[in-house]
Motif scaffolding. Structure first.
Motif, PDB file in Angstrom:
ATOM      1  N   GLN A  65     -10.114   7.970   7.129  1.00 60.86           N
ATOM      2  CA  GLN A  65     -11.465   7.272   7.034  1.00 60.86           C
ATOM      3  C   GLN A  65     -12.041   6.605   8.331  1.00 60.86           C
ATOM      4  OE1 GLN A  65     -12.183   4.282   3.661  1.00 60.86           O
ATOM      5  NE2 GLN A  65     -14.320   4.521   3.926  1.00 60.86           N
ATOM      6  N   GLN A  66     -11.107   5.752   8.843  1.00 66.13           N
ATOM      7  CA  GLN A  66     -11.370   5.259  10.073  1.00 66.13           C
ATOM      8  C   GLN A  66     -11.710   6.105  11.190  1.00 66.13           C
ATOM      9  OE1 GLN A  66     -11.504   1.736  10.376  1.00 66.13           O
ATOM     10  NE2 GLN A  66     -11.978   1.980  12.521  1.00 66.13           N
ATOM     11  N   GLN A  76     -15.248   7.602  10.672  1.00 63.56           N
ATOM     12  CA  GLN A  76     -16.066   6.693  11.416  1.00 63.56           C
ATOM     13  C   GLN A  76     -16.104   6.404  12.738  1.00 63.56           C
ATOM     14  OE1 GLN A  76     -15.164   2.809   8.998  1.00 63.56           O
ATOM     15  NE2 GLN A  76     -16.140   3.252   7.211  1.00 63.56           N
ATOM     16  N   THR A 119       0.221   7.315   0.625  1.00 66.86           N
ATOM     17  CA  THR A 119      -1.151   8.178   0.536  1.00 66.86           C
ATOM     18  C   THR A 119      -2.223   7.252   1.160  1.00 66.86           C
ATOM     19  OG1 THR A 119       0.097   9.383  -0.941  1.00 66.86           O
ATOM     20  CG2 THR A 119      -2.352   9.503  -0.863  1.00 66.86           C
ATOM     21  N   LEU A 120      -2.278   6.098   0.286  1.00 65.82           N
ATOM     22  CA  LEU A 120      -3.478   5.123   0.694  1.00 65.82           C
ATOM     23  C   LEU A 120      -3.561   4.813   2.177  1.00 65.82           C
ATOM     24  CD1 LEU A 120      -5.753   3.554  -0.568  1.00 65.82           C
ATOM     25  CD2 LEU A 120      -4.318   1.694  -0.817  1.00 65.82           C
ATOM     26  N   GLU A 121      -2.466   4.491   2.861  1.00 64.17           N
ATOM     27  CA  GLU A 121      -2.430   4.279   4.236  1.00 64.17           C
ATOM     28  C   GLU A 121      -3.163   5.573   5.067  1.00 64.17           C
ATOM     29  OE1 GLU A 121       1.121   3.115   5.527  1.00 64.17           O
ATOM     30  OE2 GLU A 121       1.101   1.038   4.652  1.00 64.17           O
ATOM     31  N   LYS A 122      -2.731   6.969   4.610  1.00 62.47           N
ATOM     32  CA  LYS A 122      -3.191   8.049   5.492  1.00 62.47           C
ATOM     33  C   LYS A 122      -4.733   8.149   4.953  1.00 62.47           C
ATOM     34  CE  LYS A 122       1.008  10.714   5.222  1.00 62.47           C
ATOM     35  NZ  LYS A 122       1.617  11.864   4.427  1.00 62.47           N
ATOM     36  N   LEU A 123      -5.281   7.898   3.851  1.00 61.47           N
ATOM     37  CA  LEU A 123      -6.492   7.939   3.578  1.00 61.47           C
ATOM     38  C   LEU A 123      -7.331   6.966   4.318  1.00 61.47           C
ATOM     39  CD1 LEU A 123      -6.642   8.558  -0.358  1.00 61.47           C
ATOM     40  CD2 LEU A 123      -7.366  10.219   1.472  1.00 61.47           C
ATOM     41  N   GLU A 124      -7.021   5.908   4.499  1.00 61.74           N
ATOM     42  CA  GLU A 124      -7.535   4.663   5.271  1.00 61.74           C
ATOM     43  C   GLU A 124      -7.708   5.224   6.663  1.00 61.74           C
ATOM     44  OE1 GLU A 124      -5.508   1.195   4.494  1.00 61.74           O
ATOM     45  OE2 GLU A 124      -6.885   0.793   2.713  1.00 61.74           O
ATOM     46  N   LYS A 125      -6.635   5.773   7.149  1.00 64.15           N
ATOM     47  CA  LYS A 125      -6.481   6.370   8.700  1.00 64.15           C
ATOM     48  C   LYS A 125      -7.588   7.508   8.867  1.00 64.15           C
ATOM     49  CE  LYS A 125      -2.026   4.974   9.675  1.00 64.15           C
ATOM     50  NZ  LYS A 125      -0.459   5.473  10.234  1.00 64.15           N
ATOM     51  N   LYS A 148       0.921  -1.297   0.279  1.00 62.95           N
ATOM     52  CA  LYS A 148       0.121   0.018  -0.175  1.00 62.95           C
ATOM     53  C   LYS A 148       1.034   1.012   0.086  1.00 62.95           C
ATOM     54  CE  LYS A 148      -3.677  -2.013   2.655  1.00 62.95           C
ATOM     55  NZ  LYS A 148      -4.613  -1.745   4.014  1.00 62.95           N
TER      56      LYS A 148
END
Length: 66
Positions: A48-49, A52, A40-46, A37
């Protein structure tokens, strides 16, 4: 054909063995591991989490008020 004169000349050993050191061979190096990953994708997932989690906390707070 005209002979071209060069400023370099061959030098060969009179005794011993003639060896050539300029031989192309395969050189193995360490493999370069790429992350599965991107950062940038990891930052976006964090992000989003985290969003939520905050919405879940707000929903729980609303249920407690009722």
């Amino acid at each position: 054909m005209a002979e071209v004169k060069s400023m370099f000349w061959e030098v060969r050993p009179k005794q011993g063995q003639l060896s050539i050191e300029d031989v192309n061979t395969m050189v193995l190096c360490k493999p370069k591991l790429l992350p599965l990953k991107s950062l940038t994708l990891e930052k976006l997932e964090k992000m989003q989490q985290a969003a939520q989690n905050t919405t879940h906390q707000q929903e729980m707070a609303e249920k407690e008020k009722q």
